[in-house]
Design a protein around this motif. Structure first.
Motif, PDB file in Angstrom:
ATOM      1  N   PRO A  37      -4.757 -51.236  19.101  1.00 61.91           N
ATOM      2  CA  PRO A  37      -3.556 -51.817  19.696  1.00 61.91           C
ATOM      3  C   PRO A  37      -3.801 -52.195  21.153  1.00 61.91           C
ATOM      4  N   ALA A  38      -3.176 -53.279  21.568  1.00 64.37           N
ATOM      5  CA  ALA A  38      -3.275 -53.726  22.957  1.00 64.37           C
ATOM      6  C   ALA A  38      -2.254 -52.957  23.796  1.00 64.37           C
ATOM      7  N   PRO A  39      -2.667 -52.373  24.917  1.00 63.08           N
ATOM      8  CA  PRO A  39      -1.717 -51.638  25.750  1.00 63.08           C
ATOM      9  C   PRO A  39      -0.792 -52.582  26.527  1.00 63.08           C
ATOM     10  N   VAL A  40       0.475 -52.201  26.567  1.00 61.73           N
ATOM     11  CA  VAL A  40       1.504 -52.920  27.308  1.00 61.73           C
ATOM     12  C   VAL A  40       2.098 -51.947  28.320  1.00 61.73           C
ATOM     13  N   ALA A  41       2.254 -52.388  29.553  1.00 69.50           N
ATOM     14  CA  ALA A  41       2.832 -51.585  30.622  1.00 69.50           C
ATOM     15  C   ALA A  41       4.281 -52.009  30.835  1.00 69.50           C
ATOM     16  N   MET A  42       5.194 -51.037  30.892  1.00 73.99           N
ATOM     17  CA  MET A  42       6.632 -51.324  31.052  1.00 73.99           C
ATOM     18  C   MET A  42       7.164 -50.583  32.269  1.00 73.99           C
ATOM     19  N   ALA A  43       8.002 -51.261  33.063  1.00 80.26           N
ATOM     20  CA  ALA A  43       8.575 -50.690  34.286  1.00 80.26           C
ATOM     21  C   ALA A  43      10.090 -50.541  34.164  1.00 80.26           C
ATOM     22  N   MET A  44      10.546 -49.292  34.189  1.00 78.92           N
ATOM     23  CA  MET A  44      11.985 -49.008  34.279  1.00 78.92           C
ATOM     24  C   MET A  44      12.282 -48.905  35.769  1.00 78.92           C
ATOM     25  N   ILE A  45      12.744 -50.010  36.362  1.00 82.12           N
ATOM     26  CA  ILE A  45      12.864 -50.099  37.820  1.00 82.12           C
ATOM     27  C   ILE A  45      14.282 -49.810  38.281  1.00 82.12           C
ATOM     28  N   GLU A  46      14.404 -48.817  39.185  1.00 80.56           N
ATOM     29  CA  GLU A  46      15.673 -48.586  39.848  1.00 80.56           C
ATOM     30  C   GLU A  46      15.638 -49.341  41.173  1.00 80.56           C
ATOM     31  N   HIS A  47      16.625 -50.213  41.361  1.00 78.08           N
ATOM     32  CA  HIS A  47      16.723 -51.030  42.566  1.00 78.08           C
ATOM     33  C   HIS A  47      18.183 -51.002  43.015  1.00 78.08           C
ATOM     34  N   LEU A  92       9.715 -57.780  42.515  1.00 72.64           N
ATOM     35  CA  LEU A  92       9.813 -56.543  43.279  1.00 72.64           C
ATOM     36  C   LEU A  92       8.477 -55.810  43.386  1.00 72.64           C
ATOM     37  N   GLU A  93       8.292 -55.173  44.525  1.00 76.13           N
ATOM     38  CA  GLU A  93       7.198 -54.234  44.718  1.00 76.13           C
ATOM     39  C   GLU A  93       7.769 -52.876  44.329  1.00 76.13           C
ATOM     40  N   ILE A  94       7.006 -52.083  43.582  1.00 79.17           N
ATOM     41  CA  ILE A  94       7.537 -50.828  43.072  1.00 79.17           C
ATOM     42  C   ILE A  94       6.601 -49.661  43.343  1.00 79.17           C
ATOM     43  N   MET A  95       7.177 -48.474  43.219  1.00 78.05           N
ATOM     44  CA  MET A  95       6.426 -47.225  43.268  1.00 78.05           C
ATOM     45  C   MET A  95       6.704 -46.509  41.949  1.00 78.05           C
ATOM     46  N   LEU A  96       5.653 -45.991  41.320  1.00 77.68           N
ATOM     47  CA  LEU A  96       5.811 -45.264  40.076  1.00 77.68           C
ATOM     48  C   LEU A  96       6.301 -43.853  40.364  1.00 77.68           C
ATOM     49  N   ASP A  97       7.326 -43.416  39.627  1.00 72.34           N
ATOM     50  CA  ASP A  97       7.850 -42.060  39.765  1.00 72.34           C
ATOM     51  C   ASP A  97       7.295 -41.140  38.689  1.00 72.34           C
ATOM     52  N   VAL A 110       0.572 -53.297  19.312  1.00 70.07           N
ATOM     53  CA  VAL A 110       0.648 -52.961  20.734  1.00 70.07           C
ATOM     54  C   VAL A 110       1.034 -51.499  20.889  1.00 70.07           C
ATOM     55  N   LEU A 111       0.761 -50.986  22.068  1.00 66.65           N
ATOM     56  CA  LEU A 111       1.096 -49.627  22.462  1.00 66.65           C
ATOM     57  C   LEU A 111       1.804 -49.775  23.802  1.00 66.65           C
ATOM     58  N   ILE A 112       3.050 -49.322  23.899  1.00 67.12           N
ATOM     59  CA  ILE A 112       3.819 -49.486  25.137  1.00 67.12           C
ATOM     60  C   ILE A 112       3.794 -48.189  25.935  1.00 67.12           C
ATOM     61  N   VAL A 113       3.410 -48.307  27.206  1.00 67.95           N
ATOM     62  CA  VAL A 113       3.406 -47.180  28.134  1.00 67.95           C
ATOM     63  C   VAL A 113       4.486 -47.481  29.174  1.00 67.95           C
ATOM     64  N   ALA A 114       5.576 -46.688  29.135  1.00 68.36           N
ATOM     65  CA  ALA A 114       6.732 -46.938  30.000  1.00 68.36           C
ATOM     66  C   ALA A 114       6.768 -45.948  31.160  1.00 68.36           C
ATOM     67  N   TYR A 115       7.008 -46.483  32.356  1.00 73.36           N
ATOM     68  CA  TYR A 115       7.110 -45.671  33.568  1.00 73.36           C
ATOM     69  C   TYR A 115       8.487 -45.827  34.202  1.00 73.36           C
ATOM     70  N   ARG A 116       8.978 -44.729  34.759  1.00 70.52           N
ATOM     71  CA  ARG A 116      10.165 -44.760  35.609  1.00 70.52           C
ATOM     72  C   ARG A 116       9.665 -45.123  37.000  1.00 70.52           C
ATOM     73  N   THR A 117      10.269 -46.133  37.615  1.00 68.96           N
ATOM     74  CA  THR A 117       9.816 -46.616  38.915  1.00 68.96           C
ATOM     75  C   THR A 117      11.020 -46.898  39.815  1.00 68.96           C
TER      76      THR A 117
END
Length: 174
Positions: A37-47, A92-97, A110-117
């Motif tokens: 699977p192809a890795p996918v990066a996901m951003a849960m962005i709080e702004h 947006l520029e983000i920081m990973l939490d 695909v494989l989704i890797v989700a981060y809280r940011t």
């Protein structure tokens, strides 16, 4: 049999039983085409105390609201891809939490890797894969019905979006 050719010697690949699975193998040189699977990066962005979602311009789920996400490219880590995708899709520029979760399904490639940011700069704007960008307060996320005639990928991605945005569906979640 498949119509693909070996990347090593050019011979036509055949299906072979390897490790109890059907896999493409070259009968001439023995090369095995491993399907990963192809890795996918996901951003849960709080702004500004709201969740950033983009309206997807392209399939899967074109027209649906989703967190910024995209394929991890060769030469970058998953966290670097999360940061790049946020910049490309919403400006947006983000920081990973923290790591939110990793999503996979056997029949999806695909494989989704989700981060809280959280945002730390930039200007909110719809980018390359977004037709628009929105900010949504807790409890105010748009209603998005499951795709009726969608592909397996559409249905699975819809489930992933519901799961990663679940904390934002409730007003009481801090």
């Amino acid at each position: 049999m498949t119509a693909r050719h070996c990347s090593q010697c050019g011979s036509r690949m055949v299906l072979s039983m390897i490790d109890l699975r059907q896999r493409e193998q070259c009968p001439a040189c023995g090369f095995i085409a491993w399907r990963n699977p192809a890795p996918v990066a996901m951003a849960m962005i709080e702004h500004e105390q709201q969740l950033v979602l983009i309206r997807r311009r392209d399939p899967p789920l074109a027209g649906y609201w989703a967190p910024p996400a995209g394929y991890v490219e060769t030469g970058e880590s998953v966290p670097e891809a999360v940061i790049r995708e946020a910049r490309e899709e919403c400006g947006l520029e983000i920081m990973l939490d923290s790591l939110t979760d990793v999503y996979s399904r056997a029949d999806i490639e695909v494989l989704i890797v989700a981060y809280r940011t959280r945002s730390i700069g930039g200007h909110l704007i719809a980018g390359d894969d977004a037709s628009e960008v929105g900010l949504f307060a807790r409890g105010q996320l748009p209603a998005q019905p499951a795709p009726v005639d969608g592909t397996a990928m559409d249905c699975w991605l819809h489930e992933v979006i519901l799961d990663v945005t679940a904390p934002w569906q409730r007003i009481d979640n801090q």
